[in-house]
Write a protein that holds these residues in place. Sequence first.
Motif, PDB file in Angstrom:
ATOM      1  N   PRO A 114      35.520  38.728  44.816  1.00 42.79           N
ATOM      2  CA  PRO A 114      36.918  38.157  45.305  1.00 42.79           C
ATOM      3  C   PRO A 114      36.984  37.961  46.925  1.00 42.79           C
ATOM      4  O   PRO A 114      37.496  36.764  47.394  1.00 42.79           O
ATOM      5  CB  PRO A 114      38.044  38.970  45.006  1.00 42.79           C
ATOM      6  N   GLU A 115      35.919  38.846  47.520  1.00 38.36           N
ATOM      7  CA  GLU A 115      36.010  38.222  49.023  1.00 38.36           C
ATOM      8  C   GLU A 115      34.730  36.941  49.454  1.00 38.36           C
ATOM      9  O   GLU A 115      35.053  36.711  50.869  1.00 38.36           O
ATOM     10  CB  GLU A 115      35.335  39.342  49.675  1.00 38.36           C
ATOM     11  N   TYR A 116      33.983  36.201  48.560  1.00 41.61           N
ATOM     12  CA  TYR A 116      33.725  35.493  48.591  1.00 41.61           C
ATOM     13  C   TYR A 116      34.172  34.114  48.580  1.00 41.61           C
ATOM     14  O   TYR A 116      34.016  33.458  47.570  1.00 41.61           O
ATOM     15  CB  TYR A 116      32.111  34.954  48.513  1.00 41.61           C
ATOM     16  N   PRO A 117      33.886  32.965  49.055  1.00 42.44           N
ATOM     17  CA  PRO A 117      34.420  31.678  48.777  1.00 42.44           C
ATOM     18  C   PRO A 117      33.635  31.011  47.368  1.00 42.44           C
ATOM     19  O   PRO A 117      32.037  31.279  47.256  1.00 42.44           O
ATOM     20  CB  PRO A 117      34.192  31.028  49.516  1.00 42.44           C
ATOM     21  N   VAL A 118      34.167  30.608  46.211  1.00 43.49           N
ATOM     22  CA  VAL A 118      33.768  29.630  45.123  1.00 43.49           C
ATOM     23  C   VAL A 118      32.826  28.691  45.053  1.00 43.49           C
ATOM     24  O   VAL A 118      34.397  27.652  45.449  1.00 43.49           O
ATOM     25  CB  VAL A 118      33.750  30.005  44.145  1.00 43.49           C
ATOM     26  N   ARG A 119      32.001  27.695  45.260  1.00 44.67           N
ATOM     27  CA  ARG A 119      30.708  26.687  45.314  1.00 44.67           C
ATOM     28  C   ARG A 119      30.707  26.009  43.789  1.00 44.67           C
ATOM     29  O   ARG A 119      29.863  26.835  42.913  1.00 44.67           O
ATOM     30  CB  ARG A 119      30.216  26.766  45.952  1.00 44.67           C
ATOM     31  N   MET A 120      31.733  25.424  43.664  1.00 45.63           N
ATOM     32  CA  MET A 120      31.642  25.071  42.373  1.00 45.63           C
ATOM     33  C   MET A 120      30.594  23.646  42.383  1.00 45.63           C
ATOM     34  O   MET A 120      31.435  22.012  42.760  1.00 45.63           O
ATOM     35  CB  MET A 120      33.117  24.820  41.469  1.00 45.63           C
ATOM     36  N   PRO A 121      29.675  23.535  41.404  1.00 43.67           N
ATOM     37  CA  PRO A 121      29.439  21.699  40.970  1.00 43.67           C
ATOM     38  C   PRO A 121      29.970  21.307  39.748  1.00 43.67           C
ATOM     39  O   PRO A 121      30.838  21.818  39.399  1.00 43.67           O
ATOM     40  CB  PRO A 121      27.570  22.595  40.596  1.00 43.67           C
ATOM     41  N   ASP A 122      29.663  19.840  39.828  1.00 42.29           N
ATOM     42  CA  ASP A 122      30.125  19.601  38.751  1.00 42.29           C
ATOM     43  C   ASP A 122      29.479  18.663  38.070  1.00 42.29           C
ATOM     44  O   ASP A 122      29.690  17.708  37.353  1.00 42.29           O
ATOM     45  CB  ASP A 122      30.523  17.697  38.953  1.00 42.29           C
ATOM     46  N   THR A 123      28.594  20.016  37.745  1.00 34.38           N
ATOM     47  CA  THR A 123      27.456  19.127  36.980  1.00 34.38           C
ATOM     48  C   THR A 123      27.768  19.584  35.152  1.00 34.38           C
ATOM     49  O   THR A 123      27.535  18.997  34.428  1.00 34.38           O
ATOM     50  CB  THR A 123      26.749  20.679  36.935  1.00 34.38           C
ATOM     51  N   ALA A 124      28.951  20.484  34.971  1.00 34.29           N
ATOM     52  CA  ALA A 124      29.736  19.910  34.058  1.00 34.29           C
ATOM     53  C   ALA A 124      30.662  19.129  33.608  1.00 34.29           C
ATOM     54  O   ALA A 124      30.688  18.295  32.344  1.00 34.29           O
ATOM     55  CB  ALA A 124      31.262  21.059  33.477  1.00 34.29           C
TER      56      ALA A 124
END
Length: 498
Positions: free
Chosen positions: A46-56
């Motif tokens: 939780p202390e790190y930002p999440v980077r979401m790809p748009d693959t789905a």
Amino acid sequence: MKTKKPTIDSIKDKFQAYERYYGQLHEDQRLMDEYYELTFDPEVPPEYPVRMPDTARNWVDAGVRNYTLDNPRTKFYLRNNSDAARNQVALLETFGNFFLKSYIQAIKEAAKKLLLRGEVFIETSMDDTYFGKDSEERLYHFPLKLNVLDPINTYCSPAHDGLVPKDIIRSFKITVAEARASCEENNWIWKTDKPDDALVTWFSYKDPKWCCFMIDDEPILPGEVKPNIYGFVNVVHIGSGFGQSSFEGKPEYLYRSIIWSKADMLKQEARYLSQIDAILVRYAWARYKAILGRANTEILKQVYPDGQVPTDPSKWLIDVEGELKTEILRGEEPPMGLFNQLAMIRDYSSPPQVLSGMRPSGVYSGQHQETLISSAKPIYKDPFKNLEDGLAVNVGMGLRILEKTYNYPVQLKNLSDPDSRGYITLKPKDINGHYDCDVELLAEPPEATDARKYLGANLRKGGSISEMTELREYHNMSEKEVLDEMAQKYAEKGLNSI
């Protein structure tokens, strides 16, 4: 056999049974929805930002984007070889094309739901706004609607008659404003003191004989359960074809999303992107450390009045001997193996690049790219073929409603001729129980269409098929287009012979 009228309690008991039966399927569908909306948990600390790809999203959107869903065509078949039969087929095809092209957005939404949810429900219903109006006003009002129902809120009987379930239940939240508007439109009696933006639960049940509607468990039809005016369940249930029938009868095995088999790779891709981002941040943007020689911070305030060690490369970092020391802390450069691993994961998790509008490395010619697109499209062949079959049933339902329930003539825009501004009248007697048809979404590249036309021309030249069959089967012309084209050719031949 006479069907016993169900009670509200028996309908509620059936709903509870369907909730248990479809519980795991709907849970899986909600999970796939999180992947599509990029809100799933990639299990990053939780202390790190999440980077979401748009693959789905690309798995779903690329299929809809690359298939020709804007030009659905219906094809009815002759009951006999007569002019009356040809005229009937021409009229019914005009109806089917007009009906489907009026709801292109609904068809695209259905295609997305089919890929994402693993199933979709499409309802053909009647808009009776002008049902009691004078004949001319009613004539120009097209009374049919095509609605896409979200499978997560829909519970149908496991027993089906072809693609039509034996009965269907829907339960979902709507606002008071929506509920009130629906009641006013249909002359249903329902009162509430809740504000317009409050949520209430809409509940509906329908089988071939009976139907009922409730809001927050309160029936809104007189007599609670009323006869179904259609005489059939007007909903088509379409599966994606990505699943399999379970030996245990579990629906979650049968109705699989296109994303389902990629879920682990999608999660791993998001985690790798987040890890690479965290490493790059530490490497690109250095952190600064101040070591104080005594227990107070006065020296830090004197050297850096704003309390911040400067990050601008043009600013000096100041050391005070014995009092203050500043250090630059820089993270490690990301290893190249991490990027190679990400590339490998993306190969497993992503749809073919050409479907996303990207040119793969090593591909330079447009023909090569078109070939790759053609080879990638079969991924979506089964679900869209199933969609075609389902839409054909919806068109047949529309004709049945016009003939048996609405029972008034309607005007249809003549879409067989793009330049035509004329309308054609479809009367109930013109239908005469002819409901079965095929629907084509024409999901093929232009070169495949050209090849098909060339094949038809060669077959006709060789005497294997007639001119009418060539135009009908190999040029995707409707019966009316074929008749108009042949009449025009004979007219031109007559004029040239004068």
